[in-house]
Design an enzyme around this catalytic site. Structure first.
Site, PDB file in Angstrom:
ATOM      1  N   ASP A  41       0.832  -1.200   0.000  1.00 43.10           N
ATOM      2  CA  ASP A  41       0.000   0.000   0.000  1.00 43.10           C
ATOM      3  C   ASP A  41       0.871   1.256   0.000  1.00 43.10           C
ATOM      4  OD1 ASP A  41      -2.123  -1.733   0.182  1.00 43.10           O
ATOM      5  OD2 ASP A  41      -2.362  -1.480   2.345  1.00 43.10           O
ATOM      6  N   LEU A  42       0.243   2.377  -0.319  1.00 42.97           N
ATOM      7  CA  LEU A  42       0.948   3.654  -0.401  1.00 42.97           C
ATOM      8  C   LEU A  42       1.785   3.942   0.839  1.00 42.97           C
ATOM      9  CD1 LEU A  42       1.418   6.435  -1.811  1.00 42.97           C
ATOM     10  CD2 LEU A  42      -0.679   7.226  -0.673  1.00 42.97           C
TER      11      LEU A  42
END
Length: 237
Positions: free
Chosen positions: A106-107
């Site tokens: 994820d980011l």
């Protein structure tokens, strides 16, 4: 990314813009080498890593590439993004053509990210049947207790996808920190599992995938080439 397999005669016909009849003559005349050997069969199966020479001209010579990146917070696991820096943009001096990410983060997740142009290798890495363990260091907003351990080990049912997660191993390291071992990677899985306890994940850091451990000499944003042993451990897993 799928492996690009196909017939030798079709590849040469496209590459040289000639007919298949012309390709057959090149084969008869011993003008074609595939991986250093004379090729005779028009239907010989080749892929994107086959080394192909015709009339002493190299038509294809891609090499397999494998990298580990210490992904920083705020970098997306993508090849292109309009808003954030991408993982591939951090591979300074490396041509990103054909490269893809094997197992995204994820980011705001950090840690081990594997990047390759070998679709077969990445498929083996991510396939649930291969049961490749992925280790994560998780920091939580609220205290953790022993009840988490059995809940993770028993798997959790996610109604939206109508799935039950595979058993996951949770080890409590401190009041707010745990190590989680997964053998799959559902959408935001770790955050959603801790969400069952209404305990937000503050930080998520991937430490290893199978026997490939994040090189602790790599600073966030740095990368290196995988060793042969690291590459082979996934194939042999």
């Amino acid at each position: 990314m799928a492996s690009k397999r196909g017939r030798l005669d079709q590849f040469i016909a496209r590459a040289l813009q000639v007919s298949k009849k012309a390709v057959r003559q090149l084969l008869i005349d011993n003008k074609v080498l595939v991986d250093g050997k004379l090729a005779k069969a028009p239907d010989l199966q080749i892929d994107e890593f086959s080394h192909i020479v015709c009339n002493e001209v190299i038509l294809q010579q891609y090499q397999k590439q494998y990298y580990m990146l210490n992904k920083p917070d705020g970098v997306v696991s993508a090849t292109v993004d309009d808003k954030h820096p991408t993982a591939l943009s951090l591979l300074a001096g490396i041509n990103p053509d054909m490269l893809h990410i094997a197992g995204r983060l994820d980011l705001h997740s950090t840690g081990l990210l594997l990047i390759t142009n070998d679709a077969k290798w990445s498929a083996a890495l991510m396939a649930p049947d291969h049961k490749v363990d992925k280790h994560y260091l998780v920091t939580l907003a609220n205290p953790i207790d022993e009840s988490y351990i059995d809940a993770f080990a028993n798997g959790m049912y996610f109604e939206f996808e109508d799935i039950t997660t595979l058993p996951a191993q949770l080890t409590i390291l401190s009041t707010y920190q745990a190590r989680v071992v997964l053998r799959e990677g559902k959408y935001h899985q770790i955050k959603r599992m801790f969400g069952r306890f209404r305990n937000p994940v503050v930080a998520l850091h991937r430490e290893s995938v199978g026997n490939i451990m994040l090189d602790n000499t790599l600073l966030p944003g740095e990368y290196r080439v995988l060793t042969k042993a690291e590459v082979d451990c996934i194939i042999q897993h």
